[in-house]
Design an enzyme around this catalytic site. Structure first.
Site, PDB file in Angstrom:
ATOM      1  N   ARG A 160      44.432  42.858  41.421  1.00 13.81           N
ATOM      2  CA  ARG A 160      45.226  41.519  41.410  1.00 13.81           C
ATOM      3  C   ARG A 160      46.509  41.614  40.813  1.00 13.81           C
ATOM      4  NH1 ARG A 160      40.464  38.779  38.265  1.00 13.81           N
ATOM      5  NH2 ARG A 160      40.611  40.595  37.088  1.00 13.81           N
ATOM      6  N   HIS A 211      36.214  38.808  45.937  1.00 15.22           N
ATOM      7  CA  HIS A 211      35.291  39.681  46.079  1.00 15.22           C
ATOM      8  C   HIS A 211      34.807  39.933  47.542  1.00 15.22           C
ATOM      9  CE1 HIS A 211      33.749  38.460  41.754  1.00 15.22           C
ATOM     10  NE2 HIS A 211      34.399  39.699  41.666  1.00 15.22           N
ATOM     11  N   SER A 217      35.677  35.503  38.368  1.00 11.57           N
ATOM     12  CA  SER A 217      34.660  35.005  38.253  1.00 11.57           C
ATOM     13  C   SER A 217      34.844  34.091  36.776  1.00 11.57           C
ATOM     14  CB  SER A 217      33.434  35.872  38.088  1.00 11.57           C
ATOM     15  OG  SER A 217      33.228  36.505  39.407  1.00 11.57           O
ATOM     16  N   LYS A 221      25.475  41.687  27.700  1.00 13.92           N
ATOM     17  CA  LYS A 221      26.273  40.411  28.073  1.00 13.92           C
ATOM     18  C   LYS A 221      25.380  39.555  28.858  1.00 13.92           C
ATOM     19  CE  LYS A 221      30.659  39.713  30.551  1.00 13.92           C
ATOM     20  NZ  LYS A 221      31.679  40.396  31.381  1.00 13.92           N
TER      21      LYS A 221
END
Length: 158
Positions: A86, A13, A123, A37
């Site tokens: 990614r 990040h 993460s 969440k």
């Protein structure tokens, strides 16, 4: 605008945020508040970790938001969303979001290829490895590592 949950912030990040800060006069890092969440860290804790992690950049500020990203972008006059990619799977998902965002509000998306050092990093993966006692020190800043260790030690004690 660099949006995400940042639960927790990783070196991947920070690489994207740092690179964006060299391209734009101001970068707002938006921490998504997702009521449905439960994160490992509260939104306030994530904001604090991000502020400490990005303190060296004079043009980065951290805010939280909920709801549609484009509404937040309009509210802060952000015309561009910066997203790190990614893998091809990221592109497939993010392209649809980018097309929706431009259709809804004219907000452009800049896709930034992730530094190969961080191409596998997320993460979720950091939390999973840390939960089982693995060494995530190469993947997060020292203060985030300490917070992970503290939080997971409390979780294991319960």
């Amino acid at each position: 605008m660099c949006p995400g949950s940042f639960d927790p912030v990783t070196n991947g990040h920070l690489d994207v945020i740092g690179r964006a800060s060299r391209l734009f006069d101001e970068v707002v890092v938006g921490v998504l508040v997702n009521q449905s969440k439960a994160g490992l860290f509260t939104v306030d804790e994530r904001i604090a970790m991000l502020r400490e992690s990005t303190g060296g950049y004079g043009n980065v500020r951290i805010e939280s938001f909920q709801g549609l990203l484009v509404d937040f972008c309009r509210g802060i006059d952000a015309a561009v969303v910066v997203k790190g990619l990614r893998a091809v799977s990221d592109f497939d998902y993010e392209l649809k979001m980018a097309q929706m965002n431009i259709g809804l509000a004219g907000v452009e998306t800049l896709f930034m290829p992730t530094n190969p050092l961080y191409s596998y990093l997320s993460s979720s993966l950091v939390k999973e490895v840390a939960k089982w006692g693995g060494d995530v020190s190469p993947h997060v800043p020292d203060h985030v590592l300490a917070a992970l260790r503290d939080r997971l030690a409390v979780d294991r004690a319960v």
